[in-house]
Design a protein around this motif. Structure first.
Motif, PDB file in Angstrom:
ATOM      1  N   TYR A 115       0.782  -1.233   0.000  1.00 61.34           N
ATOM      2  CA  TYR A 115       0.000   0.000   0.000  1.00 61.34           C
ATOM      3  C   TYR A 115       0.816   1.287   0.000  1.00 61.34           C
ATOM      4  O   TYR A 115       0.295   2.360  -0.273  1.00 61.34           O
ATOM      5  CB  TYR A 115      -0.978   0.009   1.181  1.00 61.34           C
ATOM      6  CG  TYR A 115      -2.019  -1.068   1.060  1.00 61.34           C
ATOM      7  CD1 TYR A 115      -3.071  -0.944   0.154  1.00 61.34           C
ATOM      8  CD2 TYR A 115      -1.941  -2.231   1.819  1.00 61.34           C
ATOM      9  CE1 TYR A 115      -4.021  -1.942   0.027  1.00 61.34           C
ATOM     10  CE2 TYR A 115      -2.893  -3.230   1.701  1.00 61.34           C
ATOM     11  CZ  TYR A 115      -3.927  -3.083   0.794  1.00 61.34           C
ATOM     12  OH  TYR A 115      -4.864  -4.077   0.662  1.00 61.34           O
ATOM     13  N   MET A 116       2.099   1.192   0.361  1.00 63.02           N
ATOM     14  CA  MET A 116       2.915   2.404   0.406  1.00 63.02           C
ATOM     15  C   MET A 116       4.142   2.317  -0.495  1.00 63.02           C
ATOM     16  O   MET A 116       4.841   3.302  -0.677  1.00 63.02           O
ATOM     17  CB  MET A 116       3.320   2.706   1.852  1.00 63.02           C
ATOM     18  CG  MET A 116       2.115   2.856   2.774  1.00 63.02           C
ATOM     19  SD  MET A 116       2.534   3.385   4.428  1.00 63.02           S
ATOM     20  CE  MET A 116       2.868   5.105   4.145  1.00 63.02           C
ATOM     21  N   GLY A 117       4.432   1.125  -0.999  1.00 66.50           N
ATOM     22  CA  GLY A 117       5.585   0.956  -1.875  1.00 66.50           C
ATOM     23  C   GLY A 117       6.917   0.960  -1.158  1.00 66.50           C
ATOM     24  O   GLY A 117       7.959   1.152  -1.778  1.00 66.50           O
ATOM     25  N   TRP A 118       6.909   0.748   0.168  1.00 67.06           N
ATOM     26  CA  TRP A 118       8.131   0.767   0.961  1.00 67.06           C
ATOM     27  C   TRP A 118       8.548  -0.653   1.286  1.00 67.06           C
ATOM     28  O   TRP A 118       7.748  -1.440   1.820  1.00 67.06           O
ATOM     29  CB  TRP A 118       7.938   1.508   2.280  1.00 67.06           C
ATOM     30  CG  TRP A 118       7.544   2.938   2.149  1.00 67.06           C
ATOM     31  CD1 TRP A 118       7.483   3.692   1.003  1.00 67.06           C
ATOM     32  CD2 TRP A 118       7.173   3.805   3.221  1.00 67.06           C
ATOM     33  NE1 TRP A 118       7.093   4.962   1.283  1.00 67.06           N
ATOM     34  CE2 TRP A 118       6.888   5.069   2.641  1.00 67.06           C
ATOM     35  CE3 TRP A 118       7.046   3.646   4.589  1.00 67.06           C
ATOM     36  CZ2 TRP A 118       6.496   6.160   3.406  1.00 67.06           C
ATOM     37  CZ3 TRP A 118       6.655   4.724   5.353  1.00 67.06           C
ATOM     38  CH2 TRP A 118       6.381   5.972   4.767  1.00 67.06           C
ATOM     39  N   ASN A 119       9.792  -0.980   1.027  1.00 67.79           N
ATOM     40  CA  ASN A 119      10.347  -2.261   1.442  1.00 67.79           C
ATOM     41  C   ASN A 119      11.154  -2.003   2.713  1.00 67.79           C
ATOM     42  O   ASN A 119      12.346  -1.733   2.664  1.00 67.79           O
ATOM     43  CB  ASN A 119      11.224  -2.832   0.326  1.00 67.79           C
ATOM     44  CG  ASN A 119      11.614  -4.272   0.581  1.00 67.79           C
ATOM     45  OD1 ASN A 119      11.235  -4.852   1.594  1.00 67.79           O
ATOM     46  ND2 ASN A 119      12.385  -4.837  -0.308  1.00 67.79           N
ATOM     47  N   PHE A 120      10.481  -2.068   3.846  1.00 66.82           N
ATOM     48  CA  PHE A 120      11.060  -1.650   5.128  1.00 66.82           C
ATOM     49  C   PHE A 120      10.873  -2.753   6.162  1.00 66.82           C
ATOM     50  O   PHE A 120       9.770  -3.288   6.311  1.00 66.82           O
ATOM     51  CB  PHE A 120      10.383  -0.359   5.595  1.00 66.82           C
ATOM     52  CG  PHE A 120      11.007   0.250   6.814  1.00 66.82           C
ATOM     53  CD1 PHE A 120      12.310   0.716   6.794  1.00 66.82           C
ATOM     54  CD2 PHE A 120      10.290   0.369   7.988  1.00 66.82           C
ATOM     55  CE1 PHE A 120      12.881   1.294   7.905  1.00 66.82           C
ATOM     56  CE2 PHE A 120      10.853   0.939   9.120  1.00 66.82           C
ATOM     57  CZ  PHE A 120      12.149   1.402   9.078  1.00 66.82           C
ATOM     58  N   PRO A 121      11.929  -3.139   6.880  1.00 64.48           N
ATOM     59  CA  PRO A 121      11.828  -4.228   7.863  1.00 64.48           C
ATOM     60  C   PRO A 121      11.105  -3.793   9.144  1.00 64.48           C
ATOM     61  O   PRO A 121      11.709  -3.617  10.198  1.00 64.48           O
ATOM     62  CB  PRO A 121      13.290  -4.600   8.129  1.00 64.48           C
ATOM     63  CG  PRO A 121      14.035  -3.327   7.886  1.00 64.48           C
ATOM     64  CD  PRO A 121      13.288  -2.606   6.790  1.00 64.48           C
ATOM     65  N   GLY A 180      18.455   4.526   4.387  1.00 64.98           N
ATOM     66  CA  GLY A 180      18.862   3.510   3.429  1.00 64.98           C
ATOM     67  C   GLY A 180      17.873   3.422   2.285  1.00 64.98           C
ATOM     68  O   GLY A 180      16.702   3.769   2.432  1.00 64.98           O
ATOM     69  N   TYR A 181      18.364   2.973   1.142  1.00 65.69           N
ATOM     70  CA  TYR A 181      17.507   2.765  -0.036  1.00 65.69           C
ATOM     71  C   TYR A 181      16.699   4.018  -0.374  1.00 65.69           C
ATOM     72  O   TYR A 181      15.517   3.941  -0.724  1.00 65.69           O
ATOM     73  CB  TYR A 181      16.578   1.565   0.184  1.00 65.69           C
ATOM     74  CG  TYR A 181      17.304   0.315   0.604  1.00 65.69           C
ATOM     75  CD1 TYR A 181      17.966  -0.468  -0.335  1.00 65.69           C
ATOM     76  CD2 TYR A 181      17.352  -0.060   1.948  1.00 65.69           C
ATOM     77  CE1 TYR A 181      18.643  -1.621   0.057  1.00 65.69           C
ATOM     78  CE2 TYR A 181      18.034  -1.211   2.340  1.00 65.69           C
ATOM     79  CZ  TYR A 181      18.678  -1.973   1.390  1.00 65.69           C
ATOM     80  OH  TYR A 181      19.359  -3.116   1.775  1.00 65.69           O
ATOM     81  N   ASP A 182      17.317   5.189  -0.254  1.00 66.88           N
ATOM     82  CA  ASP A 182      16.686   6.483  -0.555  1.00 66.88           C
ATOM     83  C   ASP A 182      15.569   6.859   0.409  1.00 66.88           C
ATOM     84  O   ASP A 182      14.742   7.723   0.107  1.00 66.88           O
ATOM     85  CB  ASP A 182      16.150   6.525  -1.998  1.00 66.88           C
ATOM     86  CG  ASP A 182      17.269   6.416  -3.023  1.00 66.88           C
ATOM     87  OD1 ASP A 182      18.368   6.950  -2.747  1.00 66.88           O
ATOM     88  OD2 ASP A 182      17.052   5.805  -4.075  1.00 66.88           O
TER      89      ASP A 182
END
Length: 196
Positions: A115-121, A180-182
């Motif tokens: 839903y947000m397009g974030w690949n975040f742990p 990280g990752y922009d």
């Protein structure tokens, strides 16, 4: 400067430094890390800011954590634009501004990506916010002279810590910066409540 004044100034500086040292934690890195592992039921309040390649936002943060159960509530100024992410080790729910009902998935990471397009742990930040690497992966850590974590790299993310304070025998950070990752996330914690 007269000799008595110099002596008085030197004594004052030594006493001040001694007083500051008394408020710093004692013990090595492993001791402080072991203590943080005991901390599983807590709440933080403060502000959270997010910077992405396309946007940026700041909101008021209220995060409650009890072992794997979490409830992260972020509200914009005057309570507008509220977002809530909650769940446990088996499922998660996300509510974004304008939604009538929350969306659910098996993990918070899946929700954030979908839903947000974030690949975040997301599951690991409960460790990071305490000043501790996640036990689920290897980390490169740097400590200050008192044994407090000052920076860390894990999963390609860099985390920097400052403004530590002692709460119920635990040393916890007041400022956590994750990048990280922009993406850049900043947790400016005004209040820790520890229930352990």
């Amino acid at each position: 400067m007269t000799r008595p004044l110099k002596t008085l100034t030197l004594i004052s500086v030594v006493l001040l430094l001694s007083a500051c040292a008394a408020f710093r934690p004692q013990g090595g890195q492993e001791h402080l890390q072991d203590r943080l592992s005991e901390l599983e039921h807590w709440q933080v309040r403060g502000k959270m800011s997010v910077r992405t390649p396309d946007d940026g936002a700041t909101g008021y943060l209220d995060w409650q954590q009890q072992q794997r159960e979490f409830d992260i509530y972020i509200a914009g100024p005057l309570g507008q634009g509220a977002t809530r992410l909650s769940g446990d080790g088996h499922s998660a729910e996300l509510t974004l501004p304008g939604w009538d009902e929350p969306r659910s998935a098996e993990s918070p990471e899946e929700l954030m990506l979908l839903y947000m397009g974030w690949n975040f742990p997301v599951s690991d930040i409960r460790y990071w916010v305490k000043g501790q690497p996640s036990p689920r992966g290897d980390a490169v850590t740097t400590y200050d002279e008192s044994g407090l974590l000052s920076s860390m790299e894990q999963y390609g993310w860099e985390i920097h810590y400052s403004r530590y304070s002692q709460q119920n025998g635990f040393w916890v950070p007041g400022l956590v910066k994750v990048s990280g990752y922009d993406f850049r996330f900043t947790f400016s914690i005004r209040e820790w409540t520890l229930y352990d």
